[in-house]
Design an enzyme around this catalytic site. Structure first.
Site, PDB file in Angstrom:
ATOM      1  N   TYR A 142      -0.507  -1.323  -6.208  1.00 47.23           N
ATOM      2  CA  TYR A 142       0.052  -2.668  -6.316  1.00 47.23           C
ATOM      3  C   TYR A 142       1.189  -2.895  -5.309  1.00 47.23           C
ATOM      4  O   TYR A 142       1.194  -3.914  -4.607  1.00 47.23           O
ATOM      5  CB  TYR A 142       0.528  -2.948  -7.741  1.00 47.23           C
ATOM      6  CG  TYR A 142      -0.571  -3.410  -8.684  1.00 47.23           C
ATOM      7  CD1 TYR A 142      -1.906  -3.090  -8.463  1.00 47.23           C
ATOM      8  CD2 TYR A 142      -0.275  -4.160  -9.811  1.00 47.23           C
ATOM      9  CE1 TYR A 142      -2.905  -3.493  -9.326  1.00 47.23           C
ATOM     10  CE2 TYR A 142      -1.287  -4.583 -10.687  1.00 47.23           C
ATOM     11  CZ  TYR A 142      -2.588  -4.250 -10.437  1.00 47.23           C
ATOM     12  OH  TYR A 142      -3.578  -4.663 -11.293  1.00 47.23           O
TER      13      TYR A 142
ATOM     14  N   GLU B  49       0.135  -7.731   1.933  1.00 51.12           N
ATOM     15  CA  GLU B  49      -0.158  -9.159   1.794  1.00 51.12           C
ATOM     16  C   GLU B  49       1.001 -10.001   2.339  1.00 51.12           C
ATOM     17  O   GLU B  49       0.781 -10.981   3.069  1.00 51.12           O
ATOM     18  CB  GLU B  49      -0.396  -9.503   0.327  1.00 51.12           C
ATOM     19  CG  GLU B  49      -1.712  -8.981  -0.240  1.00 51.12           C
ATOM     20  CD  GLU B  49      -1.781  -9.118  -1.747  1.00 51.12           C
ATOM     21  OE1 GLU B  49      -1.116 -10.010  -2.302  1.00 51.12           O
ATOM     22  OE2 GLU B  49      -2.511  -8.328  -2.378  1.00 51.12           O
TER      23      GLU B  49
END
Length: 211
Positions: A148, A155
């Site tokens: 994560y 991102e």
């Protein structure tokens, strides 16, 4: 075997294979030192775009019709972050340098694909034989500690590296991203805390089974 179970088995099995293929291609690209597409070939990362769109659409539908117990808010958050990349950058601005950043975009693909291979593989085995090996259960509810944050970093950098191109071509969209990018952190914290709570509950139940 019920129709519902057969359908979910097929869905999770196919999804596992699709993301395994994406991971394989990413490893090949990294070993070659470049992505296997060129700018003049059109939209980059087409296969990942299609796969993510299918997964997002199906999983939101599954949640809405109560086919699976996944919380709709969690699915929306996860899909929103990914579709900003897949649609908002790869599709809308294929010329963005972020699409060609081998290490950052490969890190993003690694984070997504390994997460999905573990998740869909877990659900497939759970439907197939009910008793999933503890090692896979542990991986399903522990790998996110690394994957994560890796996804969040890659991102965010991908969006940031695309911003100058977006600002020139799509001023209105650039304003949307200015609003959306700060939402990454609270969205990430929500998903991270959700997984921590799930991990505690699931691993506690698994340990009780072993006693």
């Amino acid at each position: 075997m019920s129709g519902k179970k057969s359908y979910l088995l097929a869905y999770n099995g196919i999804s596992t294979l699709l993301w395994s293929y994406i991971l394989y291609n990413n490893i090949i690209d990294l070993s070659n030192g470049f992505f296997s597409y060129k700018l003049n070939e059109g939209i980059p990362h087409k296969f990942i775009i299609i796969t993510q769109l299918i997964n997002s659409s199906f999983e939101i539908f599954h949640s809405v019709v109560r086919l699976v117990p996944s919380p709709l808010a969690t699915l929306f958050l996860q899909s929103f972050a990914r579709l900003i990349i897949m649609i908002g950058i790869c599709f809308v601005i294929p010329e963005s340098p972020a699409n060609f950043n081998l290490y950052i975009f490969s890190g993003l693909i690694f984070a997504w694909s390994i997460t999905e291979i573990i998740r869909y593989g877990f659900y497939f085995l759970k439907l197939w034989q009910k008793n999933v090996p503890f090692a896979l259960v542990w991986l399903r509810y522990s790998a996110f500690f690394v994957l994560y944050p890796l996804g969040l970093i890659c991102e965010s950098i991908t969006v940031y590296d695309s911003y100058s191109v977006i600002e020139k071509r799509l001023p209105l969209y650039s304003k949307f991203l200015k609003f959306a990018l700060p939402l990454y952190l609270p969205g990430f914290l929500y998903l991270y805390n959700y997984m921590i709570k799930q991990r505690r509950k699931v691993l506690r139940n698994e340990k009780q089974k072993l006693l």
